[in-house]
Design an enzyme around this catalytic site. Structure first.
Site, PDB file in Angstrom:
ATOM      1  N   CYS A   1      46.153  35.931  38.852  1.00  0.00           N
ATOM      2  CA  CYS A   1      45.179  35.369  39.782  1.00  0.00           C
ATOM      3  C   CYS A   1      43.875  36.144  39.670  1.00  0.00           C
ATOM      4  O   CYS A   1      43.841  37.257  39.153  1.00  0.00           O
ATOM      5  CB  CYS A   1      45.705  35.427  41.216  1.00  0.00           C
ATOM      6  SG  CYS A   1      46.155  37.073  41.803  1.00  0.00           S
TER       7      CYS A   1
ATOM      8  N   SER B   1      48.936  46.762  44.329  1.00  0.00           N
ATOM      9  CA  SER B   1      48.545  47.433  43.084  1.00  0.00           C
ATOM     10  C   SER B   1      47.582  48.564  43.401  1.00  0.00           C
ATOM     11  O   SER B   1      47.061  48.673  44.510  1.00  0.00           O
ATOM     12  CB  SER B   1      47.897  46.433  42.124  1.00  0.00           C
ATOM     13  OG  SER B   1      46.708  45.896  42.692  1.00  0.00           O
TER      14      SER B   1
ATOM     15  N   HIS C   1      46.507  48.643  38.019  1.00  0.00           N
ATOM     16  CA  HIS C   1      45.734  47.413  37.842  1.00  0.00           C
ATOM     17  C   HIS C   1      44.264  47.726  37.538  1.00  0.00           C
ATOM     18  O   HIS C   1      43.405  47.570  38.398  1.00  0.00           O
ATOM     19  CB  HIS C   1      45.869  46.566  39.117  1.00  0.00           C
ATOM     20  CG  HIS C   1      45.180  45.248  39.086  1.00  0.00           C
ATOM     21  ND1 HIS C   1      44.708  44.658  37.937  1.00  0.00           N
ATOM     22  CD2 HIS C   1      44.882  44.379  40.101  1.00  0.00           C
ATOM     23  CE1 HIS C   1      44.144  43.501  38.243  1.00  0.00           C
ATOM     24  NE2 HIS C   1      44.243  43.313  39.541  1.00  0.00           N
TER      25      HIS C   1
ATOM     26  N   CYS D   1      40.101  39.700  37.848  1.00  0.00           N
ATOM     27  CA  CYS D   1      41.380  40.216  37.352  1.00  0.00           C
ATOM     28  C   CYS D   1      41.925  39.454  36.152  1.00  0.00           C
ATOM     29  O   CYS D   1      42.780  39.963  35.431  1.00  0.00           O
ATOM     30  CB  CYS D   1      42.422  40.198  38.464  1.00  0.00           C
ATOM     31  SG  CYS D   1      41.887  41.025  39.964  1.00  0.00           S
TER      32      CYS D   1
END
Length: 402
Positions: free
Chosen positions: A382, A251, A352, A90
Site C-alpha cells: 500500500c 513497522s 520499512h 511506500c
C-alpha cells in the site's frame, strides 16, 4: 503475446534501525551498494550493457539532484545510462520494477536496473519561514520524515490514524495485531538463524572512525530487538482511548536499499544469462486516501488476473507490513491463508525504509520461492495517498532452457 521479462539477479542491504548502524550512509550510498551487489552476481552484464535505472526514493530533500542517477554513477554504471527516480511513497520500489518491466516490453530497453532506497535517518527538518524571512515570533521546524513520508496530506493525519481506522472498520483487536507482530518477529528470527536471508543480503562495511575498526553489517538490525513482553505492554500511539496500534506492532523507521536486474528474452539469450524468475503480471489500484491500508486488496487481485491466474494458484504472498493490521485486513479480504503470507516475516520485524520496501518484498519473495519450494509468488504494497501496487513473479526452474 506480451514479451517475457526476466529477473536475473537481486540484492539488498541489511536494513538498519533509525540512527543505527547504517546511519552514516546516504541514499545514494545505500542504493549503489545494492546495485553493485546485484550486478556482481551476473558478471556477463558489463556496466555499458545497462540501458536504464529506475529507482524508488521518497524522502528526497537534501539528497541532491536526480537520486537514481547518483545511484547509477556511484555503482559504476556509465554516464550514458538513463535514470529515473520514482516517488509513489511506500510502493516506490515496486513501481520502479513495474516501470522497468514495461520499458523492456515496449522494446525501449533490454537491461534495466530497478529497486529503491531510503535513508530515513538522514532526512532533514524543514524551516519554511527561512525562505522569505521570519519577521517576528517563533519559527517551527517541520519533520521531513513525517511531512513527506508519514502524513496523510488530505486529512493531515498520521498513517497510524488510518491504521486505527482500518482496525475499527474490520474488527481487529489489539491482541490480534500483537499476535501478528509476534509471529512476524518469530518468522524473521527463524529465517535469520537458518540463513534464509544470506542469498539476498549484501553485507555493508562501515568505515571505522577515530582509530576504531571497520564494522561489517550483515543482518537486519531490528530483528534481534524483539521483546515479547514489551510488545504486549506497549502503549497505543495514535489513539488514546481504545487504541490498538503501537510502535512494536507497526513497522519501524529505517535505512536500506534493494535492487533487481531485469532483462529481455533476447538479451538473456545473447549473454547466456540464467534467469531466477519471470515477471508474469502486475496490478495497481487506489481508493479513498485514508483507506490506503486496504488498497492492496484491490491491487493484488488485479495483478493475479493480469498474470492469468487465480489467487489460490499463488504459492506465497508478500504484503508489506506497514502496520500489523495491514497484513491482517488484506489477507482477510483476499482470503489469503496466513501460512502463505510473509514467510520470513515482514516490515514489522525487518523494517520499512520507505523507498526501498516495495523492491525489498520482491527480493524476499524470490528468496522464499527458491528456498521453500514455491513456484508462483505475489507481492503487494500500500502507499500513502490511497494507492497500492502489486506484482506476480514465477520462479524459473534450474533446468530452464529457451
Amino acid at each position: 503475446m506480451v514479451p517475457p521479462v526476466y529477473i536475473v539477479s537481486t540484492a539488498r542491504t541489511p536494513i538498519g534501525s533509525f540512527q543505527g548502524t547504517l546511519s552514516s550512509l546516504t541514499y545514494s550510498d545505500l542504493g549503489a551498494h545494492a546495485v553493485k551487489a546485484a550486478l556482481n552476481k551476473v558478471p556477463q552484464i558489463k556496466p555499458e550493457d545497462v540501458d536504464e535505472i529506475v529507482f524508488g526514493g521518497v524522502l528526497q530533500a537534501n539528497v541532491g539532484q536526480a537520486p537514481a542517477r547518483q545511484v547509477a554513477l556511484k555503482a559504476g554504471l556509465t554516464d550514458k545510462i538513463v535514470a529515473s527516480t520514482v516517488n509513489k511513497v511506500c510502493a516506490s520500489g515496486l513501481k520502479a520494477i513495474i516501470i522497468g518491466a514495461q520499458n523492456i516490453i515496449c522494446g525501449t530497453s533490454d537491461i534495466v536496473v530497478v529497486g529503491g532506497a531510503e535513508s530515513m535517518t538522514n532526512t532533514p527538518y524543514y524551516l519554511p519561514t527561512a525562505r522569505n524571512g521570519a519577521r517576528f515570533g517563533d519559527s517551527t521546524l517541520i519533520d521531513g520524515i513525517q511531512k513527506d513520508g508519514l502524513l496523510d496530506v488530505y486529512e493531515q493525519k498520521l498513517m497510524g490514524v488510518a491504521a486505527e481506522k482500518c482496525a475499527a472498520d474490520h474488527g481487529f483487536t489489539r491482541e490480534q495485531q500483537d499476535e501478528f507482530a509476534i509471529k512476524s518477529y518469530q518468522k524473521a528470527g527463524n529465517a535469520l538463524k537458518q540463513g534464509k536471508f544470506n542469498q539476498e543480503i549484501a553485507p555493508v562495511t562501515i568505515k571505522g572512525v577515530r582509530g576504531k575498526p571497520d564494522v561489517v553489517v550483515e543482518k537486519d538490525e531490528e530483528i534481534e530487538k524483539f521483546n515479547e513482553a514489551k510488545l504486549k505492554s506497549a502503549r497505543a500511539v495514535f489513539q488514546k482511548e481504545n487504541g490498538t496500534v503501537t510502535g512494536p506492532n507497526a513497522s519501524k523507521i529505517n535505512d536500506g536499499a534493494a535492487a533487481l536486474i531485469l532483462v529481455s528474452e533476447a538479451k538473456l539469450k545473447e549473454l547466456g544469462l540464467k534467469p531466477l524468475a519471470k515477471i508474469n503480471g502486475w496490478g495497481e489500484a487506489a481508493r479513498n486516501p485514508i483507506d490506503f491500508t486496504i488498497a492492496p486488496a484491490l491491487a493484488v487481485p488485479k495483478a493475479v488476473k493480469h498474470a492469468g491466474l487465480t489467487l489460490d494458484q499463488v504459492d506465497f504472498f508478500e504484503l508489506n507490513e506497514a502496520f500489523s493490521v495491514v497484513g491482517l485486513a488484506n489477507a482477510e479480504i483476499c482470503q489469503i491463508p496466513l501460512e502463505k503470507l510473509n514467510a520470513y516475516g515482514g516490515a514489522v520485524a525487518l523494517g520499512h525504509p520507505l523507498g526501498c520496501s516495495g523492491a525489498r518484498i520482491v527480493v524476499t519473495l524470490l528468496s522464499v520461492l527458491i528456498q521453500e519450494g514455491g513456484k508462483i509468488g505475489c507481492a503487494g504494497v500500500c502507499n500513502g495517498g490511497g494507492g497500492a501496487s502489486s506484482i506476480v513473479i514465477e520462479k524459473v526452474d534450474s533446468d530452464f532452457k529457451l
